[in-house]
Write an enzyme that holds these catalytic residues in place. Structure first.
Site, PDB file in Angstrom:
ATOM      1  N   SER A 140      33.576  30.557  38.579  1.00 37.94           N
ATOM      2  CA  SER A 140      34.747  31.323  39.308  1.00 37.94           C
ATOM      3  C   SER A 140      35.830  30.323  39.362  1.00 37.94           C
ATOM      4  O   SER A 140      35.923  29.212  40.084  1.00 37.94           O
ATOM      5  CB  SER A 140      34.124  31.750  40.619  1.00 37.94           C
ATOM      6  OG  SER A 140      35.147  32.288  41.388  1.00 37.94           O
ATOM      7  N   LYS A 166      34.903  33.935  35.423  1.00 31.91           N
ATOM      8  CA  LYS A 166      35.286  34.810  36.344  1.00 31.91           C
ATOM      9  C   LYS A 166      36.507  34.193  36.473  1.00 31.91           C
ATOM     10  O   LYS A 166      36.772  33.066  36.846  1.00 31.91           O
ATOM     11  CB  LYS A 166      34.662  34.950  37.659  1.00 31.91           C
ATOM     12  CG  LYS A 166      34.955  35.249  38.621  1.00 31.91           C
ATOM     13  CD  LYS A 166      33.948  35.762  39.745  1.00 31.91           C
ATOM     14  CE  LYS A 166      34.324  35.598  41.180  1.00 31.91           C
ATOM     15  NZ  LYS A 166      33.325  36.159  41.998  1.00 31.91           N
ATOM     16  N   LYS A 168      39.955  34.614  39.122  1.00 32.64           N
ATOM     17  CA  LYS A 168      40.763  35.386  40.021  1.00 32.64           C
ATOM     18  C   LYS A 168      42.072  36.104  39.609  1.00 32.64           C
ATOM     19  O   LYS A 168      42.818  35.535  39.209  1.00 32.64           O
ATOM     20  CB  LYS A 168      41.119  34.539  41.071  1.00 32.64           C
ATOM     21  CG  LYS A 168      39.730  33.976  41.905  1.00 32.64           C
ATOM     22  CD  LYS A 168      39.082  35.053  42.698  1.00 32.64           C
ATOM     23  CE  LYS A 168      37.769  34.320  43.339  1.00 32.64           C
ATOM     24  NZ  LYS A 168      36.929  35.483  44.180  1.00 32.64           N
ATOM     25  N   LYS A 268      25.749  38.516  47.902  1.00 33.78           N
ATOM     26  CA  LYS A 268      25.723  37.300  48.673  1.00 33.78           C
ATOM     27  C   LYS A 268      24.919  37.497  49.957  1.00 33.78           C
ATOM     28  O   LYS A 268      25.207  38.478  50.700  1.00 33.78           O
ATOM     29  CB  LYS A 268      27.326  37.122  49.004  1.00 33.78           C
ATOM     30  CG  LYS A 268      28.200  36.869  47.989  1.00 33.78           C
ATOM     31  CD  LYS A 268      29.564  36.750  48.526  1.00 33.78           C
ATOM     32  CE  LYS A 268      30.501  36.390  47.226  1.00 33.78           C
ATOM     33  NZ  LYS A 268      31.996  36.160  47.705  1.00 33.78           N
ATOM     34  N   GLY A 296      28.816  33.483  45.192  1.00 35.74           N
ATOM     35  CA  GLY A 296      28.882  32.246  45.727  1.00 35.74           C
ATOM     36  C   GLY A 296      30.116  32.004  46.980  1.00 35.74           C
ATOM     37  O   GLY A 296      30.862  32.789  46.720  1.00 35.74           O
TER      38      GLY A 296
HETATM   39  O1  OSB Z   1      34.936  36.699  45.844  1.00 32.73           O
HETATM   40  O2  OSB Z   1      33.397  35.803  45.138  1.00 32.73           O
HETATM   41  C1  OSB Z   1      34.398  35.694  45.826  1.00 32.73           C
HETATM   42  C2  OSB Z   1      35.286  31.998  46.922  1.00 32.73           C
HETATM   43  C3  OSB Z   1      35.732  32.301  47.799  1.00 32.73           C
HETATM   44  C4  OSB Z   1      35.911  33.528  48.428  1.00 32.73           C
HETATM   45  C5  OSB Z   1      35.523  34.630  47.703  1.00 32.73           C
HETATM   46  C6  OSB Z   1      34.891  34.343  46.425  1.00 32.73           C
HETATM   47  C7  OSB Z   1      34.848  33.054  45.985  1.00 32.73           C
HETATM   48  C8  OSB Z   1      34.338  32.785  44.591  1.00 32.73           C
HETATM   49  C9  OSB Z   1      33.716  31.603  44.603  1.00 32.73           C
HETATM   50  O3  OSB Z   1      34.510  33.544  43.760  1.00 32.73           O
HETATM   51  C10 OSB Z   1      32.385  31.551  44.012  1.00 32.73           C
HETATM   52  C11 OSB Z   1      31.695  30.222  43.947  1.00 32.73           C
HETATM   53  O4  OSB Z   1      31.193  29.739  45.067  1.00 32.73           O
HETATM   54  O5  OSB Z   1      31.848  29.363  42.910  1.00 32.73           O
HETATM   55 MG    MG Z   2      34.211  38.170  44.764  1.00 33.41          MG
END
Ligand code: OSB
Ligand code: MG
Length: 384
Positions: A140, A166, A168, A268, A296
């Protein structure tokens, strides 16, 4: 069958700095404040678990401080000193007449699963009913300052072997960024975007533009508790919507399916209150032919052990956000650290009882900023 009876829960807070700040639409994490629990069974076995709440309520209403309070005041007292038939019982025990606080509940509940596995001498994955010995991993990538910075990270991730990329997104940092990454990586790479609730239905026409990039899914574009508008948006998109924040229980997953709010679920365990709820959602989705994957929360190596065990269940058919330790930390709190092979697979530690990781206690002590010991209420003292 060894009995489960938690005699003591030691709460501790550690601070762990990310190698690189992680930015989503609603906030930034630079230094992770992590609450860890050590649960000790009456027979002396002990195990650690992790509470995934962040320091701010920008992802969910909980924070590390509300979780600490909830565990101390309401949740730990429910399990401490109680003879439990098994970890399957803990979810209901913690859920009755206590609304919300899922991440706090999950830290206690998952710790009970870990303790049960440890006491029984079986791996957490086998106790949960896992069917795989390795799980595919995605990465991510947080919001970046420009498309080139995102492309560079995405290309490095593909080279490292990650099975899913992924990115953001947020208003102003979406179509242009996704387009740059798709063109750089080519059509064959599994790409998706996660908006963390950055949009509203008024953005529908704009979001439709993402359809041309062949994303495997668009995660949580709309409000965290909004299944109705997600259904309206899904009717307009060919890209499958995946829900993250919105799925806080098996009932919400059922609602998503009934309303057509999404076609994929990010599970999660912290967000849904633990493993029993995660397994129910997994099973429900399997019967409805909805793929799931394990999300995660920038966990340490302890939280990751729980996620990897969960991701070994059969309907976790898409790569999870289960990156190896070195993606997040200069040094993790377990040895050996979590690694990924060049096919983007993480090994499930089936050959070791319990979590399958060894906690580096000296390092943990050095990182600890507070601790609190919670014990079963002692029998009334008899004063002579
Ligand atoms: O939306 O999945 C999410 C990290 C912080 C808050 C929300 C999210 C995330 C991630 C990180 O996408 C995923 C990871 O732990 O690598
Ligand atoms: Mg998410």
């Amino acid at each position: 069958m060894p009995t489960l009876c938690v005699d003591r829960i030691t709460l501790r807070e550690i601070r762990l700095s990310l190698k690189e700040p992680f930015r989503i639409w609603s906030g930034l994490v630079q230094e992770r404040r992590i609450a860890l629990l050590e649960l000790t069974n009456r027979d002396g076995a002990s195990v650690m678990s992790e509470c995934v709440a962040f320091h701010q309520p920008n992802y969910s209403p909980e924070t590390i401080d509300t979780a600490w309070l909830a565990i101390r005041e309401w949740l730990a007292p429910r399990v401490l000193g109680r003879e439990l038939a098994g970890p399957e019982q803990v979810h209901l025990l913690l859920d009755e007449h206590i609304r919300g606080h899922n991440m706090a509940k999950a830290a206690v509940e998952m710790g009970c699963w870990g303790l049960a596995a440890e006491s029984a001498g079986v791996s957490l994955s086998s106790l949960l009913g896992g069917t795989r010995d390795r799980v595919p991993t995605g990465i991510s990538l947080g919001l970046q300052s420009d498309p080139a910075a995102l492309v560079a990270r995405a290309q490095a991730a593909v080279t490292a072997g990650y099975r899913k990329i992924k990115v953001k997104i947020r208003p102003g940092q979406d179509v242009e960024y996704v387009s740059a990454v798709r063109h750089a990586l080519g059509a064959g790479i599994g790409l998706m975007a996660d908006a963390n609730s950055a949009y509203t239905l008024a953005d529908t026409e704009h979001l439709v533009r993402l359809d041309e990039f062949g994303l495997i899914m668009l995660e949580q574009p709309l409000g965290d508790d909004d299944l109705v508008r997600h259904a309206a948006l899904q009717r307009r998109l060919t890209t499958p919507i995946c829900l993250d924040e919105s799925i806080t229980s098996v009932d919400r997953a059922e609602d998503m399916i009934a309303l057509g709010s999404g076609r994929i679920v990010n599970i999660k365990p912290g967000r849904v209150g633990g493993f029993t709820a995660s397994k129910s959602i997994h099973d429900l989705c399997a019967s409805a032919k909805i793929p799931v994957w394990c999300g995660g929360m920038l966990e340490s190596g302890i939280g990751r052990a729980y996620n990897v065990a969960l991701a070994s269940l059969s309907n976790f058919s898409l790569p999870g956000d289960l990156s190896p330790s070195a993606r997040y930390w200069h040094r993790d709190i377990i040895t050996p650290e979590w690694t990924m092979d060049d096919e983007g697979m993480v090994q499930v530690p089936l050959d070791r009882p319990g979590l399958g990781v060894t906690v580096d206690h000296d390092f943990l002590d050095a990182l600890t900023v507070r601790t609190e010991v919670l014990s079963a209420r002692p029998a009334m003292a008899v004063v002579a």
